[in-house]
Write a protein that holds these residues in place. Structure first.
Motif, short mmCIF file in Angstrom:
data_model
loop_
_atom_site.label_atom_id
_atom_site.label_comp_id
_atom_site.label_asym_id
_atom_site.label_seq_id
_atom_site.Cartn_x
_atom_site.Cartn_y
_atom_site.Cartn_z
N GLU A 1 -6.93 1.91 2.64
CA GLU A 1 -6.06 2.77 1.82
C GLU A 1 -6.85 3.79 1.01
OE1 GLU A 1 -3.03 0.94 -0.58
OE2 GLU A 1 -2.70 -0.62 0.92
N SER A 2 -7.94 3.34 0.36
CA SER A 2 -8.70 4.26 -0.49
C SER A 2 -10.12 3.76 -0.68
CB SER A 2 -8.02 4.43 -1.85
OG SER A 2 -7.99 3.21 -2.55
N SER B 1 -13.76 3.40 -3.03
CA SER B 1 -14.11 3.01 -4.40
C SER B 1 -14.91 4.10 -5.09
CB SER B 1 -14.93 1.71 -4.37
OG SER B 1 -16.22 1.98 -3.84
N TRP C 1 -11.64 9.94 -13.44
CA TRP C 1 -12.66 8.91 -13.50
C TRP C 1 -13.87 9.55 -14.15
CZ3 TRP C 1 -12.80 7.38 -7.61
CH2 TRP C 1 -11.61 6.71 -7.28
N GLN D 1 -11.64 0.30 -7.57
CA GLN D 1 -12.37 -0.53 -6.60
C GLN D 1 -12.04 -0.16 -5.17
OE1 GLN D 1 -14.73 -2.50 -7.77
NE2 GLN D 1 -14.09 -1.85 -9.81
N GLY D 2 -11.05 0.70 -4.98
CA GLY D 2 -10.62 1.05 -3.64
C GLY D 2 -9.82 -0.09 -3.02
N LYS D 3 -9.15 0.21 -1.93
CA LYS D 3 -8.40 -0.79 -1.18
C LYS D 3 -8.72 -0.61 0.29
CE LYS D 3 -4.27 -1.87 -3.83
NZ LYS D 3 -2.82 -1.77 -3.89
N GLN E 1 -7.57 7.16 -4.62
CA GLN E 1 -6.34 6.94 -5.40
C GLN E 1 -6.77 6.79 -6.85
OE1 GLN E 1 -3.27 7.05 -4.14
NE2 GLN E 1 -4.06 7.32 -2.07
N SER E 2 -6.18 7.57 -7.74
CA SER E 2 -6.62 7.58 -9.14
C SER E 2 -6.52 6.22 -9.82
CB SER E 2 -5.82 8.61 -9.94
OG SER E 2 -4.46 8.28 -10.00
N ASN E 3 -5.59 5.38 -9.38
CA ASN E 3 -5.41 4.07 -10.02
C ASN E 3 -6.16 2.95 -9.30
OD1 ASN E 3 -3.81 4.15 -7.77
ND2 ASN E 3 -2.04 3.17 -8.70
N GLU E 4 -7.00 3.27 -8.34
CA GLU E 4 -7.74 2.26 -7.58
C GLU E 4 -9.24 2.50 -7.69
OE1 GLU E 4 -6.74 -0.45 -6.17
OE2 GLU E 4 -4.61 -0.07 -6.49
#
Length: 177
Positions: free
Chosen positions: A47-48, A50, A164, A42-44, A37-40
């Motif tokens: 969900e996504s 890092s 990024w 650190q990752g979640k 995810q472009s806005n994450e």
């Protein structure tokens, strides 16, 4: 004028010639890719992934390391970070040689144009490695290649044109600007 002809004659006398970069293409089939995810950054969890997980995964893919984590493998038990998705086809293009910065910018711009038409891909990457024995790393600082030789940067470009920028330098090199 005169300096140019002198330089050309020097190169031809000493049998020095320009080499064109070597380009190789490969198609990777059924490749397990991390979900990003472009806005994450650190990752979640669930969900996504890092930026660090992606960077490590890119290294494994570009070096053709098996990503299946089989216990019988003595080479690697690495597997794709989770969450991930299987991509039917991925393309890997490697250009080896001396490439001037203007050509890298041009290539980056062309890659951004890829998303102008609807595509299935959510992101793509461009990784640029410097030479391990380059006399300089970033800016005008001497490159500490005797200690490691890290000298690279990576763009991850997303469908919405967010990106990024990841950079790696050796422990004895200055940080990039």
């Amino acid at each position: 004028g005169a300096e140019e002809s002198t330089l050309k004659s020097y190169f031809s006398k000493n049998q020095i010639k320009a080499l064109k970069p070597k380009i190789t293409f490969s198609t990777l089939r059924d490749l397990q890719c991390p979900v990003l995810q472009s806005n994450e950054l650190q990752g979640k969890p669930e969900e996504s992934c890092s930026t660090e997980e992606l960077f490590e995964w890119l290294g494994a893919v570009s070096n053709q390391v098996s990503l299946d984590n089989k216990s019988s493998s003595f080479l690697s038990t690495y597997c794709c970070p989770q969450p991930s998705t299987v991509v039917e086809k991925a393309f890997l293009c490697t250009i080896t040689g001396f490439i001037i910065p203007e050509k890298i910018i041009q290539l980056l711009e062309q890659l951004c144009c890829y998303f102008r038409e609807p595509k299935l891909a959510y992101w793509l990457t461009l990784t640029v490695h410097g030479f391990a024995d380059s006399p300089v790393s970033w800016r005008e600082s001497e490159h500490g290649f005797h200690k490691g030789g890290e000298n690279l940067y990576n763009f991850v470009i997303f469908r919405n044109l967010d990106y990024w920028l990841q950079m790696a330098v050796g422990t004895h090199d200055d940080c990039p600007p």
